[in-house]
Design a protein around this motif. Structure first.
Motif, short mmCIF file in Angstrom:
data_model
loop_
_atom_site.label_atom_id
_atom_site.label_comp_id
_atom_site.label_asym_id
_atom_site.label_seq_id
_atom_site.Cartn_x
_atom_site.Cartn_y
_atom_site.Cartn_z
N GLY A 276 42.63 -18.37 59.73
CA GLY A 276 42.76 -19.38 60.81
C GLY A 276 43.63 -18.66 61.94
O GLY A 276 44.10 -17.69 61.92
N GLY A 277 43.91 -19.67 63.11
CA GLY A 277 44.62 -18.99 64.10
C GLY A 277 43.78 -18.22 65.08
O GLY A 277 42.51 -18.23 65.15
N SER A 278 44.41 -17.34 65.81
CA SER A 278 43.90 -16.61 66.71
C SER A 278 44.02 -15.13 66.42
O SER A 278 44.84 -14.91 65.36
CB SER A 278 44.31 -16.84 68.17
N ALA A 279 43.53 -13.90 67.18
CA ALA A 279 43.83 -12.63 66.88
C ALA A 279 45.18 -12.27 66.96
O ALA A 279 45.62 -11.31 66.50
CB ALA A 279 42.94 -11.94 67.80
N ALA B 101 47.75 -14.42 66.46
CA ALA B 101 48.65 -15.15 65.73
C ALA B 101 48.10 -15.70 64.43
O ALA B 101 47.38 -16.98 64.51
CB ALA B 101 49.27 -16.37 66.58
N PRO B 102 47.50 -14.83 63.75
CA PRO B 102 46.48 -15.28 62.56
C PRO B 102 47.44 -16.05 61.56
O PRO B 102 48.73 -15.68 61.41
CB PRO B 102 45.93 -14.01 62.19
N PHE B 103 46.77 -16.94 60.86
CA PHE B 103 47.53 -17.52 59.80
C PHE B 103 46.28 -18.04 58.74
O PHE B 103 45.14 -17.85 58.92
CB PHE B 103 48.43 -18.59 60.21
N HIS B 104 46.80 -18.38 57.54
CA HIS B 104 45.86 -18.77 56.59
C HIS B 104 46.13 -20.20 56.35
O HIS B 104 47.05 -20.91 56.71
CB HIS B 104 46.41 -18.29 54.97
N ARG B 105 44.90 -20.91 56.01
CA ARG B 105 44.73 -22.34 56.05
C ARG B 105 44.18 -22.74 54.49
O ARG B 105 43.30 -22.34 54.13
CB ARG B 105 44.08 -22.79 57.02
N ALA B 106 44.98 -23.58 53.98
CA ALA B 106 44.64 -23.99 52.77
C ALA B 106 43.41 -25.01 52.74
O ALA B 106 43.27 -25.74 53.44
CB ALA B 106 46.02 -24.68 52.05
N VAL B 107 42.50 -24.59 51.85
CA VAL B 107 41.33 -25.50 51.70
C VAL B 107 40.94 -25.95 50.16
O VAL B 107 40.04 -26.84 50.11
CB VAL B 107 40.01 -24.66 52.38
N GLY B 108 41.72 -25.49 49.50
CA GLY B 108 41.49 -25.89 48.04
C GLY B 108 42.58 -25.50 47.24
O GLY B 108 43.49 -24.65 47.58
N LEU B 109 42.55 -25.93 45.96
CA LEU B 109 43.86 -25.66 44.89
C LEU B 109 43.28 -25.54 43.60
O LEU B 109 42.34 -26.20 43.17
CB LEU B 109 44.92 -26.49 44.90
N LEU B 110 43.63 -24.46 42.84
CA LEU B 110 43.05 -24.14 41.47
C LEU B 110 44.43 -23.85 40.64
O LEU B 110 45.44 -23.36 41.14
CB LEU B 110 42.29 -22.94 41.25
N THR B 111 44.29 -24.66 39.50
CA THR B 111 45.49 -24.69 38.58
C THR B 111 45.39 -24.34 37.30
O THR B 111 44.29 -24.17 36.80
CB THR B 111 46.32 -26.02 38.59
N GLU B 112 46.37 -24.02 36.56
CA GLU B 112 46.21 -23.81 35.01
C GLU B 112 45.47 -25.00 34.28
O GLU B 112 44.67 -24.56 33.43
CB GLU B 112 47.74 -23.80 34.22
N ARG B 113 45.77 -26.21 34.65
CA ARG B 113 44.97 -27.14 34.15
C ARG B 113 43.39 -27.06 34.37
O ARG B 113 42.66 -27.39 33.42
CB ARG B 113 45.37 -28.69 34.66
N ASP B 114 43.13 -26.75 35.62
CA ASP B 114 41.62 -26.76 35.94
C ASP B 114 40.95 -25.78 35.00
O ASP B 114 39.84 -25.66 34.49
CB ASP B 114 41.60 -26.00 37.37
N LEU B 115 41.62 -24.36 34.82
CA LEU B 115 41.29 -23.43 33.53
C LEU B 115 40.95 -23.94 32.29
O LEU B 115 40.10 -23.62 31.76
CB LEU B 115 42.37 -22.16 33.88
N VAL C 119 52.39 -27.20 51.61
CA VAL C 119 53.22 -27.39 52.77
C VAL C 119 52.63 -26.88 53.78
O VAL C 119 52.47 -25.46 53.86
CB VAL C 119 54.69 -26.76 52.75
N ALA C 120 52.37 -27.45 55.04
CA ALA C 120 51.82 -26.83 55.93
C ALA C 120 52.31 -27.19 57.46
O ALA C 120 53.24 -28.04 57.64
CB ALA C 120 50.07 -27.45 56.18
N GLY C 121 52.10 -26.29 58.38
CA GLY C 121 52.80 -26.34 59.70
C GLY C 121 51.85 -27.41 60.68
O GLY C 121 50.84 -27.87 60.24
N GLU C 122 52.27 -27.38 61.91
CA GLU C 122 51.62 -28.16 62.66
C GLU C 122 50.16 -27.82 63.13
O GLU C 122 49.31 -28.66 63.30
CB GLU C 122 52.34 -28.22 64.20
N GLN C 123 49.73 -26.60 63.12
CA GLN C 123 48.48 -25.96 63.19
C GLN C 123 47.65 -26.00 61.78
O GLN C 123 46.48 -25.65 61.86
CB GLN C 123 48.33 -24.50 63.85
N GLY C 124 48.14 -26.64 60.98
CA GLY C 124 47.72 -26.44 59.52
C GLY C 124 47.88 -25.02 58.84
O GLY C 124 47.32 -25.07 57.54
N GLU C 125 48.84 -24.35 59.21
CA GLU C 125 48.99 -23.11 58.66
C GLU C 125 49.71 -23.18 57.45
O GLU C 125 50.75 -24.23 57.51
CB GLU C 125 49.80 -22.18 59.43
#
Length: 624
Positions: A202-205, A207-221, A270-276
């Motif tokens: 996510g972000g721009s060239a 100021a790039p960042f990562h945006r969370a779209v999903g979650l996988l846990t031990e319980r899922d495994l 935990v995410a910032g204002e831009q979803g980072e």
């Protein structure tokens, strides 16, 4: 609201005990254990009408299974263990839980379950998330987990005062949606984390960042294993929990608590204002917020002590002083003993690693170990075919020597060998108070063994043998003694591998030298034979030349195709040719045409070895 939240927590701590945890036996397969965990999880998901407390307890029950043998806790298998086994791609439907369970298990007596902070510190100290609760007879009665402890934090005002940014984990393990579930499992295992956040760029060239779209846990495994999904081919995007629940760093932990309860989740992004992506908050994070409350607990204890000291100050001081002196004396003695053992261990390690002779290493080891531990016998068994043992080194005070004896333990099997190869140490204070087979106990009795410590010795990846420390009487082996032998086994493994490689190198050098000597002998014999054969050929050649040159008859030699390869001078004079002119001519060129059929037939018969004989033939001289 209670004016003393800490006291309220103390009073309700028993409510955190999860009743009826999932219990399995040692011969249960891992797949069966996963199915049991998944079954409880399915019950929790299908009935949302239950109270929050009951829901939390079901969540806690589904997170592990407790292995029990004869009403005693002997092991535990958690969601993290399932993830580790999934990453290693073990055949879970054939794998006994006894081979992979965590042991020994940290337990807590029900009578000691009186202090929230002590319980939290126990979890944090051992880096575990599950503590089986046992009664005074060590029988399992319940389970305490992060999830069950979380319910006790509801009335504590401290959650309202602490912010997410104070306790969140900033270092988050991330993966892309196209990662396979096998890769996810391996990431969790390598980094020892309970969840992986699925992110996209996510972000721009600038100021790039990562945006969370999903979650996988031990319980899922665990659920995926229960469903028997193909982990290498299943992608994260297909099974991840999405969308994720996010909060800002400035939110209070009370908000996090509420989100977890309302959404039935154990982690919040935990995410910032831009979803980072900024971090993650887990149940462990919430429990960490209670460390400062130990100050309140300490103040309460000190207040009680002050009240007692007013009445019994002098007496308690004297008792405390005497107790401190005793503890100092015991501690000093323990430190001195440990220092002496460390010194001897360092010296023994130096002696072991300095030698390249396996027998010297073994003899030094048994002699020094018996001196350090002060035991009756120390010997080393080496494995032979079919797991038979032979005693290759020994130090003992007994008249019975086992050196060179073959110890045929019929109870020892391939499965036990694999357990020992993984580093298991067998500690037996008394053979008559320890569960074991009758055949094994009878064998130990014949070997004058009442108590023992059995330590595996490995050479590379192979189980080389066993270090056997024994007593003729029962002995309460100390943890420091067991740890000393564990450290020693590591040193021995290095030394054995080093000595074995050295011996292999010496054997290779010896074999090469023998091969070189044999090659030299064969060369000498070959040279002698060649010289003899050369002399023989030269003599034969001389006789042949003498025959050719001295013969009064004409002699012509042809090959099997009929071409002349040699002629003596008499033949050349007779036919009117020079000798070199005859070489290469076909024999048919030297005879009249009308005689060729007879001559050719006789030549072919001679070549085919049908017969030999004498022919009267006409020859054509050079002039015709």
């Amino acid at each position: 609201m209670c004016s003393h939240p800490v006291s309220c927590v103390h009073a309700n701590l028993a409510a955190a005990t999860v009743q009826k945890p999932i219990v399995v036996s040692l011969d249960t397969t891992v797949q069966a254990a996963i199915a049991a965990m998944s079954g409880v999880r399915a019950q929790c998901s299908s009935d949302r009408s239950q109270s929050p407390d009951n829901t939390l307890h079901l969540e806690a029950r589904s997170s592990c299974v407790v292995v029990v043998e004869q009403d005693r806790v002997v092991g535990i298998l958690t969601e993290r263990d399932v993830v580790r086994l999934s990453a290693q791609q073990h055949p879970l439907d054939q794998l006994p839980i006894a081979q992979v369970m965590t042991q020994p298990v940290i337990t807590l007596r029900e009578s000691d379950l009186i202090d929230l902070f002590t319980t939290i510190n126990l979890l944090q100290q051992h880096r575990i998330r599950h503590v089986p609760i046992v009664d005074d007879q060590d029988c399992l009665i319940g389970l305490v987990t992060h999830e069950s402890l979380r319910q006790l934090t509801r009335p504590v005002d401290l959650l309202r005062l602490r912010l997410v940014q104070e306790v969140m984990t900033s270092s988050v393990l991330c993966a892309s949606p196209d990662s396979s579930m096998l890769e996810i499992a391996r990431l969790m295992t390598e980094r020892r984390v309970s969840s992986v956040v699925i992110t996209v760029p996510g972000g721009s060239a600038d100021a790039p960042f990562h945006r969370a779209v999903g979650l996988l846990t031990e319980r899922d495994l665990v659920q995926f294993q229960a469903l028997e999904l193909n982990l290498p081919t299943t992608l994260a995007r297909e099974v991840m929990s999405s969308p994720v629940f996010t909060i800002t760093p400035t939110e209070s932990l009370w908000t996090v608590q509420k989100v977890m309860e309302q959404q039935w989740i154990r982690r919040v992004i935990v995410a910032g204002e831009q979803g980072e992506l900024l971090g993650i908050v887990t149940q462990s994070s919430l429990l960490q917020a209670f460390n400062p409350l130990e100050l309140y607990n300490l103040a309460e204890v000190l207040e009680k002590k002050v009240n007692r000291l007013e009445a019994e100050r002098i007496s308690l001081l004297e008792i405390r002083a005497a107790e401190l002196e005793r503890q100092v004396a015991e501690r000093t003695q323990t430190i001195q003993v440990q220092a002496e053992r460390d010194r001897l261990m360092a010296g023994l390690s130096s002696q072991i690693l300095a030698s390249l002779d396996v027998q010297v290493i073994l003899d030094t080891t048994v002699r020094q170990v018996r001196r350090i531990l002060g035991c009756d016998r120390v010997n080393i068994w080496r494995f032979e075919a079919e797991w038979a043992n032979v005693v290759v080194a020994e130090s003992t005070t007994s008249d019975l020597s086992l050196i060179g004896e073959h110890i045929n333990d019929t109870c020892f099997r391939e499965t036990q060998a694999e357990i020992y190869r993984q580093g298991r140490i067998r500690v037996v204070p008394d053979i008559y108070a320890t569960e074991m087979s009758d055949c094994h106990r009878d064998m130990l009795t014949q070997l004058q063994t009442r108590a023992k410590i059995l330590v595996p010795l490995c050479c590379g990846d192979q189980l080389w043998g066993l270090l056997n420390v024994t007593e003729m009487q029962p002995r309460d082996w100390q943890p420091t003694e067991v740890e000393f032998l564990r450290s020693l086994s590591t040193q021995l493994a290095i030394a054995l591998q080093q000595a074995t490689r050295h011996q292999q190198l010496q054997d290779e050098i010896h074999d090469r030298q023998q091969a070189e000597l044999e090659l030299a002998r064969l060369n000498t014999e070959l040279e002698a034979r060649v010289a003899e054969r050369t002399a023989e050929l030269e003599a034969r050649e001389a006789r042949y030349r003498a025959l050719m040159e001295g013969a009064s008859d004409a002699i012509l030699l042809t090959n099997t195709e009929g071409y002349l390869i040699e002629a003596n001078q008499t033949a050349a004079d007779l036919l009117g040719y020079d000798r070199h002119e005859l070489v290469g001519m076909h024999f048919t060129q030297l005879h009249p045409p009308d005689t060729l059929p007879t001559l050719t037939q006789a030549f072919e018969a001679l070549i085919n070895r049908e017969h030999s004989g004498t022919l009267s033939l006409e020859f054509l001289r050079r002039g015709g």
